[in-house]
Motif scaffolding. Structure first.
Motif, PDB file in Angstrom:
ATOM      1  N   THR A 143       1.025  -0.970  -0.209  1.00 17.66           N
ATOM      2  CA  THR A 143       0.512  -0.087   0.372  1.00 17.66           C
ATOM      3  C   THR A 143       0.598   0.993  -0.214  1.00 17.66           C
ATOM      4  OG1 THR A 143      -2.254  -1.517   1.176  1.00 17.66           O
ATOM      5  CG2 THR A 143      -2.258   1.202   1.042  1.00 17.66           C
ATOM      6  N   ASP A 147       0.738   3.586  -3.026  1.00 20.96           N
ATOM      7  CA  ASP A 147       0.332   5.115  -2.692  1.00 20.96           C
ATOM      8  C   ASP A 147       1.211   6.069  -3.421  1.00 20.96           C
ATOM      9  OD1 ASP A 147      -2.483   4.177  -1.288  1.00 20.96           O
ATOM     10  OD2 ASP A 147      -1.602   4.961   0.711  1.00 20.96           O
ATOM     11  N   HIS A 151      -0.586   6.237  -6.911  1.00 17.31           N
ATOM     12  CA  HIS A 151      -1.296   6.820  -6.621  1.00 17.31           C
ATOM     13  C   HIS A 151      -0.979   8.818  -6.462  1.00 17.31           C
ATOM     14  CE1 HIS A 151      -4.505   3.960  -6.910  1.00 17.31           C
ATOM     15  NE2 HIS A 151      -3.637   3.368  -5.188  1.00 17.31           N
ATOM     16  N   ARG A 153       1.005  10.089  -3.988  1.00 19.30           N
ATOM     17  CA  ARG A 153       0.137  10.332  -2.043  1.00 19.30           C
ATOM     18  C   ARG A 153       1.384  11.217  -1.838  1.00 19.30           C
ATOM     19  NH1 ARG A 153      -4.055   6.179  -1.581  1.00 19.30           N
ATOM     20  NH2 ARG A 153      -5.787   6.983  -2.112  1.00 19.30           N
TER      21      ARG A 153
END
Length: 189
Positions: A143, A147, A151, A153
């Motif tokens: 994750t 992330d 994504h 992040r």
């Protein structure tokens, strides 16, 4: 402004610009325009409609990636390029299935495009290998990597999400996860 006929083949320059500008309409027209040609090639050479759809999809991805990479130079008609890529992909598939009899019935001009197809195939294999390595990575590493890299992040977001004391600790954890991912990636055959 010229009227666009739904089933007509887009101009070669229109396809290139459309792909560069992320135009779904141009891609849809491209799919409709040249698929019958690919279908005929595949059916005439030991394949079926599903094979044709798969091969055509792969060829469009090769074209799309080449155009997006910025080093695409069209030296023939786009139709000829697409046919050539499909032909090469189909020859490779027939060879893998042991159904290649040493000749293929052509009805279009084609170009040698082996390098492009090989590069795309290698890239696909690397992506599949990375996906497998990610699946084996486990939590929270998977994750954290997803992330940050997929994504977009920030390390601060990741820090808060996983309860690290500060962004530097999260960055250290991400580094350790990345090292584990690399190790898994290179262990896969």
């Amino acid at each position: 402004m010229s009227k666009v006929i739904k089933g007509s083949a887009p101009a070669d320059s229109e396809v290139i610009l459309g792909i560069l500008n992320n135009s779904d309409t141009v891609l849809e027209r491209l799919y409709v325009a040249y698929f019958p040609m690919v279908l005929q090639l595949i059916i005439n050479n030991n394949g079926n409609e599903d094979d044709a759809k798969d091969i055509y999809q792969e060829a469009i991805i090769v074209l799309y990636n080449k155009i997006k990479s910025g080093d695409f130079e069209l030296t023939s008609k786009l139709k000829t390029f697409i046919y050539s890529v499909c032909r090469r992909l189909w020859l490779k598939r027939l060879s893998q299935l042991n159904r290649y009899e040493g000749d293929i019935r052509d009805f279009q001009d084609y170009l040698p495009v082996e390098d492009d197809v090989e590069k795309q195939t290698d890239r696909d294999q690397q992506y599949n290998k990375m996906e497998s390595a990610l699946k084996q990575l486990g939590e929270p590493c998977r994750t954290i990597i997803e992330d940050f890299y997929m994504h977009d992040r920030s390390m601060q977001d990741i820090c808060e999400r996983f309860g690290y004391t500060n962004a530097d600790n999260a960055k250290t954890q991400k580094y350790k996860c990345l090292q584990r991912l690399k190790k898994l990636f290179f262990q896969l055959n």
